[in-house]
Design a protein around this motif. Structure first.
Motif, PDB file in Angstrom:
ATOM      1  N   SER A  91      -8.878   2.295   8.327  1.00 41.35           N
ATOM      2  CA  SER A  91      -8.257   1.742   6.686  1.00 41.35           C
ATOM      3  C   SER A  91      -6.952   1.542   7.000  1.00 41.35           C
ATOM      4  CB  SER A  91      -8.568   3.095   5.944  1.00 41.35           C
ATOM      5  OG  SER A  91     -10.566   3.599   6.271  1.00 41.35           O
ATOM      6  N   ASN A  92      -6.571   0.866   5.784  1.00 44.32           N
ATOM      7  CA  ASN A  92      -4.686   0.948   5.329  1.00 44.32           C
ATOM      8  C   ASN A  92      -5.241   1.626   4.063  1.00 44.32           C
ATOM      9  OD1 ASN A  92      -2.866  -0.623   4.607  1.00 44.32           O
ATOM     10  ND2 ASN A  92      -3.705  -2.566   5.574  1.00 44.32           N
ATOM     11  N   LEU A  93      -4.456   2.705   4.166  1.00 38.02           N
ATOM     12  CA  LEU A  93      -3.946   3.203   2.718  1.00 38.02           C
ATOM     13  C   LEU A  93      -3.740   2.144   1.931  1.00 38.02           C
ATOM     14  CD1 LEU A  93      -2.754   7.006   4.207  1.00 38.02           C
ATOM     15  CD2 LEU A  93      -5.137   5.849   3.598  1.00 38.02           C
ATOM     16  N   ASN A  94      -2.469   0.979   2.016  1.00 40.43           N
ATOM     17  CA  ASN A  94      -1.899   0.490   0.884  1.00 40.43           C
ATOM     18  C   ASN A  94      -3.110   0.091   0.125  1.00 40.43           C
ATOM     19  OD1 ASN A  94       0.329   1.329   1.711  1.00 40.43           O
ATOM     20  ND2 ASN A  94       0.542  -0.232   3.809  1.00 40.43           N
ATOM     21  N   TYR A  95      -4.243   0.394   0.660  1.00 40.20           N
ATOM     22  CA  TYR A  95      -5.282  -0.463  -0.118  1.00 40.20           C
ATOM     23  C   TYR A  95      -6.446   0.533  -0.758  1.00 40.20           C
ATOM     24  CZ  TYR A  95      -3.610  -5.254   1.409  1.00 40.20           C
ATOM     25  OH  TYR A  95      -2.954  -6.143   2.302  1.00 40.20           O
TER      26      TYR A  95
ATOM     27  N   PRO B 128      -5.552   4.224  -1.238  1.00 39.07           N
ATOM     28  CA  PRO B 128      -4.535   5.287  -1.400  1.00 39.07           C
ATOM     29  C   PRO B 128      -5.627   6.689  -2.534  1.00 39.07           C
ATOM     30  CG  PRO B 128      -4.522   3.661  -3.703  1.00 39.07           C
ATOM     31  CD  PRO B 128      -4.893   3.411  -2.543  1.00 39.07           C
TER      32      PRO B 128
ATOM     33  N   ALA C 251      -5.867   8.991   1.272  1.00 38.02           N
ATOM     34  CA  ALA C 251      -5.070   9.451   1.684  1.00 38.02           C
ATOM     35  C   ALA C 251      -5.521  10.998   0.630  1.00 38.02           C
ATOM     36  CB  ALA C 251      -3.202   9.334   1.159  1.00 38.02           C
TER      37      ALA C 251
ATOM     38  N   SER D  10       1.278  11.868   6.899  1.00 35.56           N
ATOM     39  CA  SER D  10       1.833  10.559   7.888  1.00 35.56           C
ATOM     40  C   SER D  10       1.285   9.823   8.629  1.00 35.56           C
ATOM     41  CB  SER D  10       3.027  11.484   8.351  1.00 35.56           C
ATOM     42  OG  SER D  10       2.787  11.021   9.362  1.00 35.56           O
TER      43      SER D  10
END
Length: 63
Positions: A17-21, A23, A26, A33
């Motif tokens: 998963s890309n946490l920018n997309y 959140p 997270a 981190s």
């Protein structure tokens, strides 16, 4: 490293998963981190790994 681990451990499912997309992930998993490897069993977080060190270390953690 995770690509190698996935090939060496065919019974283990690895996702990313890309946490920018995403959140909210997270927040749900209290990720402090990145990168962060999270082991999930039956929908529950079992452990988090932040330092991958080596492929041997990652394999040991995933076994």
């Amino acid at each position: 490293m995770l690509t190698v681990a996935e090939a060496m451990l065919p019974g283990v499912t690895i996702g990313m998963s890309n946490l920018n997309y995403m959140p909210s992930k997270a927040e749900v998993f209290s990720i402090e981190s990145v990168p962060c490897l999270i082991e999930v069993k039956n929908g529950e977080m079992v452990k988090k790994l932040y330092a991958f060190h080596s492929i041997e270390h990652v394999l040991e953690e995933l076994r």
